[in-house]
Write a protein that holds these residues in place. Structure first.
Motif, short mmCIF file in Angstrom:
data_model
loop_
_atom_site.label_atom_id
_atom_site.label_comp_id
_atom_site.label_asym_id
_atom_site.label_seq_id
_atom_site.Cartn_x
_atom_site.Cartn_y
_atom_site.Cartn_z
N ALA A 118 0.84 -1.21 0.00
CA ALA A 118 0.00 0.00 0.00
C ALA A 118 0.87 1.26 0.00
N GLU A 119 1.97 1.23 0.73
CA GLU A 119 2.89 2.38 0.74
C GLU A 119 3.47 2.62 -0.65
N GLU A 120 3.76 1.54 -1.37
CA GLU A 120 4.27 1.69 -2.73
C GLU A 120 3.21 2.27 -3.66
N ILE A 121 1.96 1.85 -3.45
CA ILE A 121 0.86 2.41 -4.25
C ILE A 121 0.75 3.91 -4.01
N LYS A 122 0.88 4.33 -2.76
CA LYS A 122 0.85 5.77 -2.44
C LYS A 122 2.01 6.48 -3.11
N ALA A 123 3.19 5.88 -3.07
CA ALA A 123 4.38 6.52 -3.65
C ALA A 123 4.22 6.71 -5.16
N GLN A 124 3.51 5.79 -5.82
CA GLN A 124 3.31 5.90 -7.27
C GLN A 124 2.09 6.76 -7.62
N ASN A 125 1.36 7.22 -6.60
CA ASN A 125 0.15 8.01 -6.84
C ASN A 125 -0.84 7.29 -7.75
N ALA A 126 -0.94 5.99 -7.57
CA ALA A 126 -1.83 5.18 -8.42
C ALA A 126 -3.29 5.44 -8.07
N THR A 127 -4.12 5.49 -9.08
CA THR A 127 -5.56 5.69 -8.86
C THR A 127 -6.37 4.46 -9.24
N LYS A 128 -5.70 3.43 -9.77
CA LYS A 128 -6.39 2.19 -10.10
C LYS A 128 -5.52 1.02 -9.65
N VAL A 129 -6.10 0.12 -8.90
CA VAL A 129 -5.37 -1.03 -8.36
C VAL A 129 -6.12 -2.30 -8.72
N ARG A 130 -5.39 -3.27 -9.24
CA ARG A 130 -5.98 -4.57 -9.59
C ARG A 130 -5.53 -5.61 -8.57
N VAL A 131 -6.46 -6.37 -8.05
CA VAL A 131 -6.16 -7.44 -7.10
C VAL A 131 -6.76 -8.72 -7.66
N PHE A 132 -5.89 -9.64 -8.10
CA PHE A 132 -6.35 -10.88 -8.75
C PHE A 132 -5.88 -12.09 -7.94
N GLY A 133 -6.79 -13.01 -7.69
CA GLY A 133 -6.45 -14.24 -6.99
C GLY A 133 -6.37 -15.41 -7.94
N LYS A 191 2.75 -24.44 -6.16
CA LYS A 191 2.88 -23.39 -5.14
C LYS A 191 3.02 -22.02 -5.80
N LYS A 192 3.71 -21.95 -6.93
CA LYS A 192 3.84 -20.68 -7.64
C LYS A 192 2.49 -20.19 -8.17
N ASN A 193 1.64 -21.14 -8.55
CA ASN A 193 0.33 -20.77 -9.11
C ASN A 193 -0.66 -20.30 -8.05
N ARG A 194 -0.48 -20.73 -6.82
CA ARG A 194 -1.36 -20.29 -5.73
C ARG A 194 -0.87 -18.92 -5.26
N ARG A 195 -1.48 -17.88 -5.73
CA ARG A 195 -0.93 -16.54 -5.50
C ARG A 195 -2.02 -15.48 -5.56
N VAL A 196 -1.68 -14.31 -5.06
CA VAL A 196 -2.50 -13.10 -5.24
C VAL A 196 -1.60 -12.04 -5.85
N GLU A 197 -2.07 -11.46 -6.93
CA GLU A 197 -1.30 -10.41 -7.62
C GLU A 197 -1.93 -9.05 -7.38
N ILE A 198 -1.09 -8.08 -7.07
CA ILE A 198 -1.52 -6.70 -6.89
C ILE A 198 -0.76 -5.85 -7.91
N SER A 199 -1.47 -5.18 -8.79
CA SER A 199 -0.79 -4.40 -9.82
C SER A 199 -1.44 -3.03 -9.94
N PHE A 200 -0.64 -2.07 -10.40
CA PHE A 200 -1.10 -0.69 -10.51
C PHE A 200 -0.17 0.07 -11.44
N PRO A 201 -0.64 1.15 -12.05
CA PRO A 201 0.20 1.92 -12.97
C PRO A 201 1.33 2.64 -12.23
N ARG A 202 2.43 2.80 -12.93
CA ARG A 202 3.55 3.58 -12.38
C ARG A 202 3.20 5.07 -12.43
N GLY A 203 3.75 5.81 -11.47
CA GLY A 203 3.57 7.25 -11.49
C GLY A 203 4.47 7.90 -12.51
N ASP A 204 4.22 9.17 -12.80
CA ASP A 204 5.04 9.90 -13.76
C ASP A 204 6.41 10.22 -13.17
#
Length: 204
Positions: A118-133, A191-204
């Motif tokens: 979450a701190e990294e998301i704040k640092a990138q000023n992201a406004t859209k976050v994807r959370v995929f299980g 084990k690699k396939n059992r995961r949660v991915e969090i992705s978001f755009p990079r800031g400018d």
């Protein structure tokens, strides 16, 4: 001792002393890495007027573009992986470091990992976050779909609380056994396939 034995003994002693006083010496001769040695042949000359090097009549060059370069950093244990491209940042967390077996309940350590993201998301000023299980292919496909969505929801809840920002849009999905990143043939790959991915755009 006979003269012959005395002579032999002195010779061996002298040889031993000579060997004992010999020291290693560094080779100060300049050297280059293998494969970079200069060659006797001159480089091939390029003829700037060669018709094969010119654009055909009426042709133009395509617009320049920046290639998407991906940088991947993974913990030695494989518990967490970060991927950076020119456009996005993606974290992949193995389910075992977040949840118990067949569970969608997060423990305090797992929440701490998510709060760090979450701190990294704040640092990138992201406004859209994807959370995929995602899950492996063990058990029924329907069960995997439900479990992966429950886990994505649990991670989303922690991120939403940590970010506390009305301007962020979340996309939360559970894909079950779809989109594996390993073969599912062994437990290590599952084990690699059992995961949660969090992705978001990079800031400018």
């Amino acid at each position: 001792m006979t003269p012959t034995r005395l002579t032999l003994g002195l010779t061996l002693t002298a040889t031993t002393l000579l060997l004992a006083t010999t020291t290693a010496r560094a080779d100060d001769t300049p050297s280059v890495p293998p494969g970079t040695e200069p060659t006797a042949s001159a480089p091939v000359e390029v003829d700037g007027n060669d018709p094969d090097l010119k654009l055909p009549e009426g042709a133009t060059l395509a617009e320049p573009k920046v290639l998407d370069i991906k940088q991947v950093v993974e913990e030695q244990s494989g518990d967490e992986r970060r991927e950076d491209t020119n456009a996005d940042v993606k974290f992949a967390l193995q389910a075992e470091v977040l949840f118990g077996k067949d569970s969608a309940r997060l423990d305090p350590e797992a929440k701490a990992r998510i709060n760090a993201i979450a701190e990294e998301i704040k640092a990138q000023n992201a406004t859209k976050v994807r959370v995929f299980g995602f899950t492996d292919n063990l058990g029924s496909s329907a069960h995997g779909d439900v479990l992966s969505k429950q886990r994505a929801n649990a991670v989303h809840a922690v991120l939403d609380s940590a970010l506390n920002a009305a301007g962020i849009t979340f996309e939360v999905r559970g894909y079950g056994e779809q989109y594996p990143i390993a073969s599912n043939a062994t437990e290590a790959s599952r084990k690699k396939n059992r995961r949660v991915e969090i992705s978001f755009p990079r800031g400018d």
